[in-house]
Design a protein around this motif. Sequence first.
Motif, PDB file in Angstrom:
ATOM      1  N   SER A  49       0.845  -1.181   0.000  1.00 15.32           N
ATOM      2  CA  SER A  49       0.000   0.000   0.000  1.00 15.32           C
ATOM      3  C   SER A  49       0.885   1.237   0.000  1.00 15.32           C
ATOM      4  CB  SER A  49      -0.909   0.005   1.236  1.00 15.32           C
ATOM      5  OG  SER A  49      -1.693   1.171   1.284  1.00 15.32           O
ATOM      6  N   PRO A  50       0.906   2.034  -1.100  1.00 13.92           N
ATOM      7  CA  PRO A  50       1.764   3.224  -1.129  1.00 13.92           C
ATOM      8  C   PRO A  50       1.376   4.222  -0.048  1.00 13.92           C
ATOM      9  CG  PRO A  50       0.861   2.715  -3.306  1.00 13.92           C
ATOM     10  CD  PRO A  50       0.125   1.885  -2.312  1.00 13.92           C
ATOM     11  N   ASN A  51       2.355   4.616   0.748  1.00  9.08           N
ATOM     12  CA  ASN A  51       2.143   5.654   1.765  1.00  9.08           C
ATOM     13  C   ASN A  51       1.007   5.310   2.726  1.00  9.08           C
ATOM     14  OD1 ASN A  51       3.072   8.072   2.836  1.00  9.08           O
ATOM     15  ND2 ASN A  51       1.567   9.295   1.743  1.00  9.08           N
ATOM     16  N   ASN A  52       0.835   3.974   2.948  1.00  9.26           N
ATOM     17  CA  ASN A  52      -0.162   3.492   3.926  1.00  9.26           C
ATOM     18  C   ASN A  52      -1.587   3.937   3.613  1.00  9.26           C
ATOM     19  OD1 ASN A  52       1.782   2.145   5.529  1.00  9.26           O
ATOM     20  ND2 ASN A  52       2.374   4.118   6.430  1.00  9.26           N
ATOM     21  N   TYR A 173       4.808   9.825  -6.998  1.00  9.40           N
ATOM     22  CA  TYR A 173       5.602   8.958  -6.125  1.00  9.40           C
ATOM     23  C   TYR A 173       4.741   7.918  -5.422  1.00  9.40           C
ATOM     24  CZ  TYR A 173       8.779   7.596  -2.364  1.00  9.40           C
ATOM     25  OH  TYR A 173       9.561   6.879  -1.496  1.00  9.40           O
ATOM     26  N   ASN A 174       3.502   8.259  -5.097  1.00  7.20           N
ATOM     27  CA  ASN A 174       2.611   7.352  -4.369  1.00  7.20           C
ATOM     28  C   ASN A 174       1.512   6.755  -5.238  1.00  7.20           C
ATOM     29  OD1 ASN A 174       3.843   7.656  -1.795  1.00  7.20           O
ATOM     30  ND2 ASN A 174       2.888   9.687  -1.619  1.00  7.20           N
ATOM     31  N   ASP A 175       1.571   7.009  -6.532  1.00  3.12           N
ATOM     32  CA  ASP A 175       0.517   6.520  -7.429  1.00  3.12           C
ATOM     33  C   ASP A 175       1.152   5.773  -8.596  1.00  3.12           C
ATOM     34  OD1 ASP A 175      -1.624   6.041  -9.044  1.00  3.12           O
ATOM     35  OD2 ASP A 175      -2.284   8.137  -9.208  1.00  3.12           O
ATOM     36  N   PRO A 176       1.096   4.432  -8.580  1.00  5.95           N
ATOM     37  CA  PRO A 176       1.759   3.657  -9.635  1.00  5.95           C
ATOM     38  C   PRO A 176       1.004   3.602 -10.953  1.00  5.95           C
ATOM     39  CG  PRO A 176       0.732   2.179  -8.060  1.00  5.95           C
ATOM     40  CD  PRO A 176       0.541   3.578  -7.525  1.00  5.95           C
ATOM     41  N   SER A 177      -0.147   4.257 -11.048  1.00  7.97           N
ATOM     42  CA  SER A 177      -0.855   4.239 -12.329  1.00  7.97           C
ATOM     43  C   SER A 177      -0.009   4.920 -13.399  1.00  7.97           C
ATOM     44  CB  SER A 177      -2.211   4.940 -12.194  1.00  7.97           C
ATOM     45  OG  SER A 177      -2.040   6.280 -11.771  1.00  7.97           O
ATOM     46  N   VAL A 252      15.318   3.567 -13.385  1.00 12.44           N
ATOM     47  CA  VAL A 252      13.941   3.971 -13.105  1.00 12.44           C
ATOM     48  C   VAL A 252      13.565   5.167 -13.970  1.00 12.44           C
ATOM     49  CG1 VAL A 252      12.328   4.719 -11.320  1.00 12.44           C
ATOM     50  CG2 VAL A 252      14.199   3.189 -10.728  1.00 12.44           C
ATOM     51  N   LEU A 253      12.373   5.116 -14.552  1.00 10.47           N
ATOM     52  CA  LEU A 253      11.790   6.266 -15.232  1.00 10.47           C
ATOM     53  C   LEU A 253      10.876   6.957 -14.230  1.00 10.47           C
ATOM     54  CD1 LEU A 253      11.297   7.954 -17.792  1.00 10.47           C
ATOM     55  CD2 LEU A 253       9.445   6.371 -18.364  1.00 10.47           C
ATOM     56  N   THR A 254      11.266   8.143 -13.771  1.00  6.33           N
ATOM     57  CA  THR A 254      10.521   8.822 -12.713  1.00  6.33           C
ATOM     58  C   THR A 254       9.262   9.498 -13.249  1.00  6.33           C
ATOM     59  OG1 THR A 254      11.611  10.971 -12.944  1.00  6.33           O
ATOM     60  CG2 THR A 254      12.743   9.303 -11.614  1.00  6.33           C
ATOM     61  N   SER A 255       8.416   9.903 -12.326  1.00  8.40           N
ATOM     62  CA  SER A 255       7.177  10.584 -12.728  1.00  8.40           C
ATOM     63  C   SER A 255       7.458  11.962 -13.313  1.00  8.40           C
ATOM     64  CB  SER A 255       6.240  10.715 -11.517  1.00  8.40           C
ATOM     65  OG  SER A 255       6.896  11.374 -10.446  1.00  8.40           O
ATOM     66  N   GLU A 256       8.681  12.494 -13.091  1.00  4.49           N
ATOM     67  CA  GLU A 256       9.074  13.780 -13.689  1.00  4.49           C
ATOM     68  C   GLU A 256       9.701  13.616 -15.065  1.00  4.49           C
ATOM     69  OE1 GLU A 256      10.144  12.921 -10.548  1.00  4.49           O
ATOM     70  OE2 GLU A 256       8.481  13.969  -9.570  1.00  4.49           O
ATOM     71  N   GLY A 257       9.888  12.371 -15.510  1.00  8.79           N
ATOM     72  CA  GLY A 257      10.394  12.146 -16.864  1.00  8.79           C
ATOM     73  C   GLY A 257      11.893  11.958 -16.976  1.00  8.79           C
ATOM     74  N   SER A 258      12.588  11.655 -15.880  1.00  7.07           N
ATOM     75  CA  SER A 258      14.034  11.420 -15.966  1.00  7.07           C
ATOM     76  C   SER A 258      14.341   9.947 -15.760  1.00  7.07           C
ATOM     77  CB  SER A 258      14.783  12.263 -14.932  1.00  7.07           C
ATOM     78  OG  SER A 258      14.437  11.880 -13.615  1.00  7.07           O
ATOM     79  N   LEU A 259      15.389   9.485 -16.426  1.00  9.03           N
ATOM     80  CA  LEU A 259      15.915   8.135 -16.206  1.00  9.03           C
ATOM     81  C   LEU A 259      17.009   8.220 -15.153  1.00  9.03           C
ATOM     82  CD1 LEU A 259      16.146   6.695 -19.830  1.00  9.03           C
ATOM     83  CD2 LEU A 259      14.747   5.783 -17.981  1.00  9.03           C
ATOM     84  N   GLU A 260      16.873   7.428 -14.086  1.00  7.63           N
ATOM     85  CA  GLU A 260      17.845   7.459 -13.008  1.00  7.63           C
ATOM     86  C   GLU A 260      18.391   6.058 -12.776  1.00  7.63           C
ATOM     87  OE1 GLU A 260      15.924   9.181  -9.625  1.00  7.63           O
ATOM     88  OE2 GLU A 260      15.796  11.180 -10.532  1.00  7.63           O
ATOM     89  N   VAL A 261      19.711   5.984 -12.574  1.00 12.92           N
ATOM     90  CA  VAL A 261      20.385   4.711 -12.341  1.00 12.92           C
ATOM     91  C   VAL A 261      20.815   4.657 -10.881  1.00 12.92           C
ATOM     92  CG1 VAL A 261      22.284   3.200 -13.015  1.00 12.92           C
ATOM     93  CG2 VAL A 261      21.212   4.680 -14.728  1.00 12.92           C
TER      94      VAL A 261
END
Length: 799
Positions: A49-52, A173-177, A252-261
């Motif tokens: 459960s994201p963020n409880n 961050y808390n919504d995987p949709s 990871v492809l973040t919700s802001e549109g960046s690829l982070e390793v």
Amino acid sequence: MTRFCFFASLLFLTMLLCFCYATITPTSPLSIGQTLRSSNEVYELGFFSPNNTKNQYVGIWFKDTTPRIIVWVANREKPVTDTMANLSISSNGSLLLFDGNHGVVWSSGVTFASNGYRVELSDSGNLMVVDKISERTLWQSFDHLGNTLLQSSFLMYNLATGEKRFLTSWKSYNDPSPGDFVAQITPQVPSQGFIMKGSTPYWRSGPWAKTRFTGLPLMDESFTSPFSLHQDVNGSGYFSYSEKDNNLSRIVLTSEGSLEVFRHNGTTWEFNYQTPAHSCDSYDACGPFGLCVTSVPPKCKCFKGFEPKYTEEWKRGNWTGGCVRQTELLCERNSTGKDANVFYPVANIKPPDSYEFANTVDFEECHQICLHNCSCLAFAYISGIGCLVWNQELMDAVQFSVGGELLSIRLAPSELNGNKSKHTIIASTVSIALFVILGFAAFGFWRCRVEHNADISKDEWRNELKPKDVPGLDLFEMNTIQTATNNFSLSNKIGQGGFGSVYKGKLQDGKEIAVKRLSSSSGQGKEEFLNEIVLISKLQHKNLVRVLGYCIKGEEKLLIYEFMLNKSLDTFLFESRKKIEIDWPKRFNIIQGIARGLLYLHRDSRLKVIHRDLKVSNILLDEKMNPKISDFGLARMYQGTEYLDNTRRVVGTLGYMAPEYAWTGAFSEKSDIYSFGVLLLEIISGKKISRFSCGGKTLLAYVWEFWSENRGTDLLDQDVADSCRPFEVGRCVQIGLLCVQHQPEDRPNTLELLSMLTTTSDLPPPKQPTFVVHTRDDQSMPNVLITVNEMTQSVFLGR
């Protein structure tokens, strides 16, 4: 009663264990609170459960890392809120997520005819449905990626089947949709990576070049790539990555549109890389035929021969309109006359989008293909790819401070040569103006000669070194450097070289720098200074020191470098208390690193460079004791790899100079090899060639004697003898002797040298070197100039 309580407790504990760690079958679904683990105990599947919140999702995460990192989600768009929800598998092999009312919320969506199924979570984090009889994988989560790419998973496309695998960002961050961004590879050849925001390009990697993306300057020839990208003739392509050390990692492809390793160090997650990270990384930041320069601050400019399409908007910083051609191309196919188009090279470029691959042999053939095709606007011949040509507008072009590729732009000849009649008018006007000016200048010359010369000197330097001519280098103000170095105080002085002093400094933002203050009496003039600045700005390798900028004020000339925490190699090698800090394994690593840097200079860089002053004090060490070759002020660019060149001015350091260079001025790749050989023997022995004397023998004579008596390993510095690896030490002694052979043809080239150091192949026997004792009163050398460190010399030879 006690026995009853014991068995009751045991039964409860057994039920609890079964409840926590479950399998998934049609009769035994996975419920909230239960998990399915991989056999290596790295990954775990269950409800989270994201963020409880009350929303429950089925996902996969790293089992024992904090905080919990979710790498895959099944029901991204349909969370469940009932505590009776469970994940099961149907009799026909389809994974089903039920809510508390037995309604299907999510399904894997496929059915199979089989005698039985097994659900397992692999050691790579892949949820799989496996046929119990054939062991064939019927369904897997790696075919349905979320926002995370793990090792063994991959992005792909298949033009024949229409299948694609791509990353999709979370909404927050808390919504995987599914969010706004998608990361994918393209089916063009060669492929490139894209981040799309909806249907609009947001970021582009540049074309793939065998082991690297050309739009990521960190992926230069020295980069050890964990990535692989394969394309086949059947219209499919696959991109994946694999860490050699098997540490946990993720992209990871973040919700802001960046690829982070990220990589896990055994305790915590370490952030390793991010893109886009710069405003020039945004797709097409400067419009068609615009060039985004990664300066500070970043700026847009037009390619040569182009001008802003909307001048007023461009001045206000709105660059999206791009640029248009100033002079129309009058292309005549196969023309070699005066109207033939020309190509202007631009360095350090991220190749623009919308390219086409041309199967050619070399640069010249690539050039000819573009020249004889009137629709071809630019071309580039790229190592690892071959020939790329552009028949459309140049979009999303970036100019880096270092790295990148050489792009050749098609221009009308007048853009380079100018219009003849226009030149005639300008020449006439200039002549008249000069006549008037010279009349006034003659009248007042005696009154302002000194001031005039001083101003000219200053202005000349400023004009020669405009930032636009040396992209990526900062022009520092003198007061900035004076503040950083405490006005060049003795306490900040960290070195003395043949061309001046070196000071440690700290900028206002806390960044540490090394400032090379060139002596006005050093003999280094405008030519050498310009050479060093331009040269270093074009070279980038992990074993080369990086220049950050320069400063000029009057006669003062300063170079600003990255600060090396451990200073130069000689501070360790010849210091009795510090030499024990570099045992043999570290020395061997330093030897190999120097050889790699030298290979880059000689063979792999776009410029072919002879260093001409390779010595221990010009090898700097970073915080991890990795070597970086420094001081390119004496370097010479040359064409090819074996041809000798001659110079009137011999510059170098006594003891390190090859015989043919010291006496005749002939230099080549092999003269640097000689210097490397001396440096190698110094690293092994811990003895300085200029100070060594044992029974009247030079260091080279001493080494030859030991090697001839099969006592090469005895040459290792006795302070680190406990760390000796006899085979490596003996082999390095023999390599050193091969490098200092009297005849250049007897020395290995740089490619052979690195092979000798990194393999165990047989080595040829060396000949006895010619031993020369260098003295400062040697009458056979005319016009010898020994500089402040009494080692670097300049010799002027007649021709």
